[in-house]
Design an enzyme around this catalytic site. Structure first.
Site, PDB file in Angstrom:
ATOM      1  N   HIS A 208       1.183  -1.164   0.222  1.00 40.76           N
ATOM      2  CA  HIS A 208      -0.032   0.011  -0.408  1.00 40.76           C
ATOM      3  C   HIS A 208       1.234   1.564   0.186  1.00 40.76           C
ATOM      4  CE1 HIS A 208      -3.745  -2.567   0.665  1.00 40.76           C
ATOM      5  NE2 HIS A 208      -3.032  -3.088   1.370  1.00 40.76           N
ATOM      6  N   CYS A 209       0.457   2.155  -0.744  1.00 40.54           N
ATOM      7  CA  CYS A 209       0.983   3.576  -0.645  1.00 40.54           C
ATOM      8  C   CYS A 209       1.386   3.806   1.112  1.00 40.54           C
ATOM      9  CB  CYS A 209       0.238   5.280  -1.109  1.00 40.54           C
ATOM     10  SG  CYS A 209       1.234   6.307  -1.580  1.00 40.54           S
ATOM     11  N   PRO A 210       2.719   4.029   0.836  1.00 40.64           N
ATOM     12  CA  PRO A 210       3.481   4.569  -0.456  1.00 40.64           C
ATOM     13  C   PRO A 210       4.810   3.150  -0.539  1.00 40.64           C
ATOM     14  CG  PRO A 210       4.727   5.091   1.879  1.00 40.64           C
ATOM     15  CD  PRO A 210       3.726   5.370   1.981  1.00 40.64           C
TER      16      PRO A 210
ATOM     17  N   ASP B 247      -1.597  -0.459  -6.438  1.00 42.15           N
ATOM     18  CA  ASP B 247      -1.503   0.184  -5.828  1.00 42.15           C
ATOM     19  C   ASP B 247      -2.060   1.778  -6.660  1.00 42.15           C
ATOM     20  OD1 ASP B 247      -2.488   2.560  -4.314  1.00 42.15           O
ATOM     21  OD2 ASP B 247      -0.949   2.333  -2.787  1.00 42.15           O
TER      22      ASP B 247
ATOM     23  N   GLU C 100       2.267   8.888  -7.947  1.00 43.89           N
ATOM     24  CA  GLU C 100       3.163   8.816  -6.644  1.00 43.89           C
ATOM     25  C   GLU C 100       4.920   8.841  -7.271  1.00 43.89           C
ATOM     26  OE1 GLU C 100       3.977   6.106  -3.415  1.00 43.89           O
ATOM     27  OE2 GLU C 100       3.149   8.031  -3.324  1.00 43.89           O
TER      28      GLU C 100
END
Length: 85
Positions: free
Chosen positions: A21-23, A48, A54
């Site tokens: 999951h981010c990041p 994601d 990003e």
């Protein structure tokens, strides 16, 4: 076990961040870039959706090259070239 996508010719490192999951994908890419040599290509696999925005933004900030981003069966394939460091 996840299916392994084919690795394009010229890719030195595959960063498989599926399930992160981010990041998470970005953090894994940062580590991989530290160990890569200038001119090498890295392929980031991520599921994601935030990674599509990003990672290229971060690459631009640090002077690395975002080559391409494509989505295939829900998996982002983000190609990066290490251009400095």
């Amino acid at each position: 076990m996840q299916d392994e996508p084919p690795v394009p010719d010229g890719v030195a490192v595959v960063v498989d961040a599926r399930g992160s999951h981010c990041p998470g994908a970005l953090m894994e890419l940062i580590v991989a870039l530290k160990h890569a040599r200038r001119g090498e290509f890295l392929l980031v696999l991520a599921d994601d959706p935030g990674s599509a925005r990003e990672i290229p933004e971060w690459l631009a900030k640090v002077g690395q090259r975002h080559v391409s981003t494509r989505s295939e069966q829900g998996v982002l394939h983000i190609m990066v070239e290490k251009t400095r460091g």
